[in-house]
Design an enzyme around this catalytic site. Structure first.
Site, short mmCIF file in Angstrom:
data_model
loop_
_atom_site.label_atom_id
_atom_site.label_comp_id
_atom_site.label_asym_id
_atom_site.label_seq_id
_atom_site.Cartn_x
_atom_site.Cartn_y
_atom_site.Cartn_z
CE LYS A 77 4.14 43.76 65.40
NZ LYS A 77 3.63 42.89 66.48
CD GLN A 79 0.29 41.65 66.89
OE1 GLN A 79 1.36 41.53 66.29
NE2 GLN A 79 0.06 42.62 67.74
CG ASP A 130 7.06 39.15 69.73
OD1 ASP A 130 7.20 40.35 69.47
OD2 ASP A 130 6.03 38.49 69.44
N1 GUN Z 1 0.71 42.78 70.90
C1 GUN Z 1 1.03 44.02 71.33
N2 GUN Z 1 2.36 44.21 71.26
C2 GUN Z 1 2.90 43.07 70.80
C3 GUN Z 1 4.23 42.66 70.50
O1 GUN Z 1 5.21 43.39 70.68
N3 GUN Z 1 4.36 41.40 70.01
C4 GUN Z 1 3.31 40.58 69.83
N4 GUN Z 1 3.55 39.35 69.37
N5 GUN Z 1 2.06 40.92 70.09
C5 GUN Z 1 1.87 42.16 70.57
#
Ligand code: GUN
Length: 286
Positions: free
Chosen positions: A36, A80, A103
């Site tokens: 990311k 996350q 998100d």
């Molecule tokens: N953990 C696995 N996929 C995601 C996601 O799309 N966003 C976040 N914040 N955590 C994750």
């Protein structure tokens, strides 16, 4: 996206910015967060990785989020997941300002998707702009999957879609997005009777369970589009999706690989969501 970000930064005098919060050192999360951060850098989005210890309390984590909520220079906040067991994920997601929830997990954003139709009805889906404007943030993975579906050129209207998995992150928002694209949608899950028979009905089959190779060739209708969201580490250290790729690849008309399929699309949509949050905040729509 870089050019879009550069021209907006020049016009508005401020660059879109994203903060990614990681609690602890889960190895998979570390890789996802790194991807990311790299994508943000590539897109010229200002980004910060806030790495916090496993020992942090829920209250302390909320205090960090509150500070970022109040900082006008921050457009996007992502925590996350998963979080350590002593921290309630729902509490943390709710503590993020919905305007900055890149998100799309905050209940305000989830409710917006579920209760509303898109604002434009004549939207032409493309890989860059896969969903019409709902006026809120849509979760990145389902959005990325719509982008992949757009890339196939297949008309979604009237198709039978089966989504396996009912998580609030993938399965449920995916089902609503497909419903809004005029698909007939079934959500299958761990209690679904005769899962292969249900899957064989699908023109579009989306597996988001996290069970390696759950989808065998007996689950795929010839010519179906198969999208694999699952990613699991096998005992030998290799990664596997929910779909037995080798067994299904000659039956499906389109199949997404793991790794390298849905994951990169999710990250791309996160960048788009960050830009969209920035634009909405600039326009004072919230
Ligand atoms: N953990 C696995 N996929 C995601 C996601 O799309 N966003 C976040 N914040 N955590 C994750």
């Amino acid at each position: 996206m870089q050019q879009q970000v550069d021209s907006m930064a020049a016009e508005y005098g401020r660059t879109p910015s994203l903060v990614v919060i990681q609690v602890g050192n889960d190895p998979a999360s570390t890789i996802y967060v790194r991807n990311k951060m790299r994508a943000a850098e590539f897109c010229h989005i200002r980004s910060q990785h806030l790495s916090l210890p496993d020992s942090i309390t829920e209250q302390e984590l909320c205090a960090h989020i509150s500070r970022l909520n109040d900082n006008n220079d921050i457009d996007g906040i992502l925590v996350q997941l998963p979080l350590p067991a002593h921290i309630n994920e729902d509490t943390i997601i709710r503590s993020i300002n919905a305007e900055k929830d890149v998100d799309g997990f905050h209940p305000d954003n989830a409710a917006c998707l579920w209760l509303h139709q898109p604002l434009q009805t004549n939207h032409k889906a493309s890989i860059y702009d896969p969903v019409p404007d709902y006026g809120c943030t849509i979760a990145c993975t389902p959005k990325g999957i719509l982008s992949m579906l757009a890339s196939t050129g297949v008309e979604l209207d009237g198709k039978r879609a089966v989504v396996i998995g009912r998580s609030p992150i993938v399965g449920k928002p995916m089902a609503k997005l497909l419903l809004d694209r005029q698909c007939t949608v079934t959500i299958a899950h761990s209690h679904t009777a005769d899962l292969p028979a249900v899957c064989r009905e699908a023109d579009i089959l989306i597996a988001a369970v996290g069970k390696p190779k759950l989808i065998t060739k007996d689950c795929v209708k010839p010519g179906a589009i198969v999208i694999d969201v699952g990613i699991s580490r096998l005992p030998d250290g290799t990664l596997s999706g929910d779909v037995d790729f080798e067994a299904c690849k000659d039956i499906a008309s389109f199949i997404s690989p793991v790794p390298g399929g849905v994951g990169p699309m999710t990250v791309t949509m996160l960048m788009q969501n960050t830009i969209d949050c920035y634009k909405r905040r600039l326009n004072g729509k919230h």
